[in-house]
Scaffold this motif. Structure first.
Motif, mmCIF file in Angstrom:
data_model
loop_
_atom_site.group_PDB
_atom_site.id
_atom_site.type_symbol
_atom_site.label_atom_id
_atom_site.label_comp_id
_atom_site.label_asym_id
_atom_site.label_seq_id
_atom_site.Cartn_x
_atom_site.Cartn_y
_atom_site.Cartn_z
ATOM 1 N N THR A 245 0.902 -1.412 -0.347
ATOM 2 C CA THR A 245 -0.070 0.061 0.172
ATOM 3 C C THR A 245 0.960 1.376 0.204
ATOM 4 N N ILE A 246 0.603 2.011 -0.616
ATOM 5 C CA ILE A 246 1.537 3.543 -0.375
ATOM 6 C C ILE A 246 0.479 4.517 -0.314
ATOM 7 N N SER A 247 0.200 5.703 0.969
ATOM 8 C CA SER A 247 -0.754 6.667 0.934
ATOM 9 C C SER A 247 0.294 7.552 1.009
ATOM 10 N N TYR A 248 0.023 8.491 -0.294
ATOM 11 C CA TYR A 248 -0.058 9.863 -0.191
ATOM 12 C C TYR A 248 -0.888 10.628 -0.145
ATOM 13 N N SER A 249 -0.340 12.278 -0.153
ATOM 14 C CA SER A 249 -1.379 13.546 0.555
ATOM 15 C C SER A 249 -0.974 14.747 -0.520
ATOM 16 N N HIS A 250 -1.472 15.441 -0.310
ATOM 17 C CA HIS A 250 -1.533 16.728 -1.647
ATOM 18 C C HIS A 250 -1.384 17.645 -0.301
ATOM 19 N N LEU A 251 -0.480 18.566 0.174
ATOM 20 C CA LEU A 251 -0.564 20.203 0.670
ATOM 21 C C LEU A 251 -1.250 20.924 0.068
#
Length: 276
Positions: free
Chosen positions: A200-206
């Motif tokens: 699993t690869i978890s990401y977000s955008h600032l």
């Protein structure tokens, strides 16, 4: 006249049998014309990277182990020596507990991996292991290639990373926010959430639009490594499956290294990694 002819024939036979003949891929009994990896096998033989078994076979479908893969990389990219270029003793690996000096791949194993080789070297307090005979899976391959070409991988444009990963159905790409809520990346057809976070690869955008990943540097490493390998067609998918649990075969490893060589050649950075 007859004497001269006999001398000429003798000289020709002497030259024929005394001159070394380079091994060609066609001499591998299991790499015939038309084999899907033939071009890459030819290339690696020409570069002095490959040799077959005593029976003349290459065994292309056999799973490659860590030592074999390391030796191939060591031979092809002869300027790439991560563990020899460490000024800090903290980053340099001095010894693998499971690689005695008598091991056939001792030098390549000691030169190719340093303390930053995440997913490849295994630390047990002050002892370090590499498991040289362990078979490499297709998922493992991303860690090995990241150890060697991580700098190139992080040059992947941010806006290309997630779209590439979203097309791989046997990993999960999910976004997260400050509350810990997560949702799948649009277009990703993988399962909602799997128990094993390894895939699993978890990401977000600032707010600035910057792309960030969870789990410290781990998800960042996985994301850029996979995007670079798949985006450059170094590692291929099959029906949107990376087939992450399958073993990496000897033929697949050869093709991946050949394609990596060509990518580095095309972007002008090959001379940093090899003189071949």
């Amino acid at each position: 006249m007859m004497k001269n002819m006999i001398l000429c024939v003798a000289l020709f036979v002497s030259i024929l049998f005394s001159t070394p003949v380079p091994v060609q891929a066609s001499q591998f009994s299991d790499i015939p014309d038309g084999h899907w990896a033939r071009e890459s096998v030819d290339f690696m033989v020409k570069k002095g990277v490959l040799s077959g078994y005593s029976n003349g076979a290459f065994r292309p479908n056999e799973a490659i182990d860590r030592a074999e893969l390391t030796v191939m990389v060591h031979k092809l990219f002869n300027k790439l020596r991560p563990n020899l270029n460490k000024e800090s003793p903290v980053q340099k690996i001095q010894k693998f507990e499971d690689v005695p000096k008598s091991h056939w791949a001792y030098q390549p194993l000691m030169e190719m991996y340093d303390a930053n080789s995440f997913g490849v070297v295994d630390w047990d307090w002050d002892k370090v292991y590499i498991y040289p005979e362990k078979k490499v899976t297709r998922w493992d391959a991303l860690y090995f290639f990241q150890s060697f070409f991580g700098e190139k991988m992080y040059q992947m444009p941010d806006d290309q990373v997630l779209p590439i990963l979203a097309e791989i159905d046997d990993i999960t790409i999910q976004s997260f926010d400050s509350t810990g809520y997560s949702t799948r990346y649009p277009g990703s057809r993988a399962v909602d959430k799997i128990d094993d976070g390894e895939y699993t690869i978890s990401y977000s955008h600032l707010d600035t639009g910057e792309l960030i990943f969870a789990n410290g540097d781990i998800d960042t490493l996985k994301a850029y490594a996979l995007a670079w390998l798949v985006g450059n067609d170094i590692m291929s998918t099959w029906k949107n499956q990376l087939e992450i649990h399958d073993p990496l075969t000897r033929a697949e490893a050869v093709v991946m290294l050949h394609r990596t060589y060509n990518i580095l050649l095309a972007d002008g950075s090959l001379s940093t990694y090899t003189s071949k």
